[in-house]
Design a protein around this motif. Structure first.
Motif: not given
Length: 321
Positions: A37-44, A55-60, A100-101, A157-162
């Motif tokens: 929730k907070e800023n500053g952490a690495d976002i995967h 980062v892997i972006n997932i559209p809403a 990755v999007c 899982k595949d996207l995270l590994k790549r």
């Protein structure tokens, strides 16, 4: 195990549902997702807002009521993409350097499936009061038998590994790399072929008089001829399982003789035979779970009462149902 940090856009309405989906997908692929929730952490993974960098972006996607009532499906790379009305979509995701999007809202589709949202929309029920598989949109779309959620989890899982090679360790779901697991469960519906107490319960309730007569007659015959009850087979089940090293669960009803409808079991925890069986099951190391009464699924008070009754009977905690 290192966790995967997920950022959910604050503008998204279904934030709690989205967090639940990430938790569930993590169970499938053997890793924990941490909602940041907070800023500053690495976002995967970022859901709802495109971030730059690795980062892997997932559209809403905001689903309209018409889409929820009549979802569409498009097969791309062997995966059924729900709510896709884009004829031009031909890939599951796009890569731009480290970024990755995804081209579809994997999370909203999973919320729809896991929360069973169509059951709230479609009020049809079968003779048992259930939402039949024949009614579901997945049946109409031809994917009722396809493991959609599993395919989304494995894609992630595949996207995270790549995207993050070697960074995360994914725990295998089953020991020794096995492909599947089997859980043995016995729902104890009718443990007695003959039982005078159960017969009296039926007569008292004014239901199933023919069944009451059969139960009473068989019970008398067993006592007079000193015959075993051929339905009372807890020991036989456990002996058979011992040979193969199994330990199953016996789900036992806790109705205290107050049978609610005709589908509920007849026996009671007041039965000495049932209590002897419970003692043997515990002693031998098998699990005891709760066989909820027929209507307890929609009555929280009823289910809690039955759970407490069984816990009092077994002098321990009940986790299975």
């Amino acid at each position: 195990m290192e966790k995967i940090n997920v950022r959910i856009d604050l503008r998204i309405d279904d934030k709690e549902e989205a967090a639940y989906v990430f938790k569930t997908l993590g169970l499938f692929i053997g890793i924990d997702f941490e909602i940041i929730k907070e800023n500053g952490a690495d976002i995967h993974i970022s859901y709802g807002k495109n971030l730059s960098g690795r980062v892997i972006n997932i559209p809403a996607m905001k689903l309209e009521s018409s889409q929820l009532e009549n979802p569409a499906v498009k097969w791309i790379e062997g995966i059924p993409v729900l709510f896709s009305d884009s004829k031009s979509m031909d890939k599951l995701y796009r890569e731009d350097g480290e970024n990755v999007c995804l081209d579809f809202d994997l999370i909203s589709s999973s919320i729809y499936l896991l929360m069973r949202k169509e059951e709230a929309i479609d009020k049809r029920r079968d003779e048992w009061g259930c939402f039949s598989g024949k009614y579901t949109s997945l049946n109409k779309l031809g994917i009722l038998e396809f493991p959609v959620i599993n395919s989304y989890a494995l894609l992630l899982k595949d996207l995270l590994k790549r995207t993050f090679p070697g960074k995360f360790t994914f725990k295998e779901p089953w020991p020794s790399g096995k492909a599947f697991s089997v859980a043995l469960i016995h729902d104890v519906d009718r443990p007695f072929k003959g039982d005078i107490g159960s017969a009296l319960s039926l007569i008292k309730l004014g239901r199933g008089l023919r069944q009451a007569v059969r139960l009473a007659a068989n019970g008398v015959a067993q006592k007079v001829a000193n015959l075993p009850d051929t339905y009372f087979n807890f020991d036989k089940f456990m002996d058979a399982e011992k040979k193969f090293g199994f330990r199953s669960a016996f789900n036992i009803a806790a109705l205290e003789g107050s049978r609610n409808i005709k589908y509920d079991p007849l026996y009671s925890l007041a039965s000495a035979r049932i209590m002897d069986a419970i003692a043997a099951i515990k002693r031998e190391g098998w699990e005891i779970g709760l066989h909820g009464s027929y209507e307890s699924y929609c009555d929280k008070t009823m289910l809690i009462k039955e759970k407490i009754s069984l816990e009092n009977a077994v002098s321990g905690r009940i986790d299975g149902v």
